[in-house]
Design a protein around this motif. Structure first.
Motif, PDB file in Angstrom:
ATOM      1  N   MET A 160       0.853  -1.182   0.000  1.00  0.00           N
ATOM      2  CA  MET A 160       0.000   0.000   0.000  1.00  0.00           C
ATOM      3  C   MET A 160       0.896   1.240   0.000  1.00  0.00           C
ATOM      4  O   MET A 160       1.707   1.423   0.895  1.00  0.00           O
ATOM      5  CB  MET A 160      -0.896  -0.034   1.241  1.00  0.00           C
ATOM      6  CG  MET A 160      -1.944   1.017   1.263  1.00  0.00           C
ATOM      7  SD  MET A 160      -2.826   0.937   2.817  1.00  0.00           S
ATOM      8  CE  MET A 160      -4.477   0.908   2.292  1.00  0.00           C
ATOM      9  N   LEU A 209       1.730   5.487  -0.248  1.00  0.00           N
ATOM     10  CA  LEU A 209       1.386   6.637   0.596  1.00  0.00           C
ATOM     11  C   LEU A 209       0.038   7.252   0.206  1.00  0.00           C
ATOM     12  O   LEU A 209      -0.746   7.640   1.078  1.00  0.00           O
ATOM     13  CB  LEU A 209       2.499   7.684   0.513  1.00  0.00           C
ATOM     14  CG  LEU A 209       2.345   8.893   1.421  1.00  0.00           C
ATOM     15  CD1 LEU A 209       2.357   8.448   2.875  1.00  0.00           C
ATOM     16  CD2 LEU A 209       3.453   9.892   1.174  1.00  0.00           C
ATOM     17  N   ASP A 233      -2.600   5.792  -1.119  1.00  0.00           N
ATOM     18  CA  ASP A 233      -3.681   4.932  -0.642  1.00  0.00           C
ATOM     19  C   ASP A 233      -3.903   5.084   0.861  1.00  0.00           C
ATOM     20  O   ASP A 233      -5.034   5.028   1.336  1.00  0.00           O
ATOM     21  CB  ASP A 233      -3.403   3.472  -0.979  1.00  0.00           C
ATOM     22  CG  ASP A 233      -3.468   3.200  -2.470  1.00  0.00           C
ATOM     23  OD1 ASP A 233      -4.132   3.991  -3.180  1.00  0.00           O
ATOM     24  OD2 ASP A 233      -2.868   2.212  -2.926  1.00  0.00           O
ATOM     25  N   LYS A 234      -2.834   5.275   1.612  1.00  0.00           N
ATOM     26  CA  LYS A 234      -2.965   5.456   3.063  1.00  0.00           C
ATOM     27  C   LYS A 234      -3.689   6.760   3.393  1.00  0.00           C
ATOM     28  O   LYS A 234      -4.530   6.801   4.283  1.00  0.00           O
ATOM     29  CB  LYS A 234      -1.593   5.446   3.724  1.00  0.00           C
ATOM     30  CG  LYS A 234      -0.954   4.089   3.766  1.00  0.00           C
ATOM     31  CD  LYS A 234       0.400   4.143   4.438  1.00  0.00           C
ATOM     32  CE  LYS A 234       1.067   2.786   4.416  1.00  0.00           C
ATOM     33  NZ  LYS A 234       2.410   2.815   5.000  1.00  0.00           N
ATOM     34  N   ALA A 267      -7.384   6.411   2.389  1.00  0.00           N
ATOM     35  CA  ALA A 267      -8.119   5.493   3.265  1.00  0.00           C
ATOM     36  C   ALA A 267      -8.680   6.213   4.490  1.00  0.00           C
ATOM     37  O   ALA A 267      -9.721   5.825   5.014  1.00  0.00           O
ATOM     38  CB  ALA A 267      -7.223   4.346   3.690  1.00  0.00           C
ATOM     39  N   LYS A 268      -8.010   7.279   4.928  1.00  0.00           N
ATOM     40  CA  LYS A 268      -8.505   8.051   6.069  1.00  0.00           C
ATOM     41  C   LYS A 268      -9.748   8.859   5.708  1.00  0.00           C
ATOM     42  O   LYS A 268     -10.558   9.186   6.560  1.00  0.00           O
ATOM     43  CB  LYS A 268      -7.417   8.994   6.581  1.00  0.00           C
ATOM     44  CG  LYS A 268      -6.238   8.293   7.196  1.00  0.00           C
ATOM     45  CD  LYS A 268      -5.176   9.279   7.620  1.00  0.00           C
ATOM     46  CE  LYS A 268      -3.955   8.573   8.139  1.00  0.00           C
ATOM     47  NZ  LYS A 268      -2.864   9.484   8.484  1.00  0.00           N
TER      48      LYS A 268
END
Length: 112
Positions: free
Chosen positions: A1, A3, A5-6, A9-10
């Protein structure tokens, strides 16, 4: 995953129920008027769903008086307070834009 996507995701909301094109939904939308804020309900037929993940949006169509109104909502917008599925419908198309050219009501079959 990676950066990106992270970070995305939030931003994705998990409190929105799953719905499809053809369902009747009620969207509670926050409206700011001056320094006041209120919630307005918009209930109608889901005509299309576009995008995915963070940029997902859906179009709802309803009759207001004698005029048909279409409104586009972003799923992950902080202005969308709540989405409730009123009725599950069954249609055989991904987009129901042909309804705009029809006169009268369009009946959608109920989904089991």
């Amino acid at each position: 995953m990676n950066l990106i996507d992270k970070v995305n995701a939030k931003s994705v909301r998990t409190d929105i129920p799953e719905f499809r094109v053809g369902d009747t939904v009620r969207v509670d939308y926050k409206i700011k008027e001056g320094n006041k804020e209120r919630i307005q309900a918009f209930e109608g037929l889901v005509v299309s769903i576009k995008g995915g993940f963070v940029g997902k949006s859906f179009t709802v169509r309803k009759k207001s008086g004698s005029v048909w109104v279409k409104r586009i909502f972003k799923v992950n917008s902080p202005l969308v307070d709540k989405v409730t599925v009123t009725r599950k419908g069954y249609v055989r198309r991904a987009k129901l834009n042909f309804i705009d050219n029809m006169s009268g009501e369009y009946k959608v079959k109920e989904r089991n």
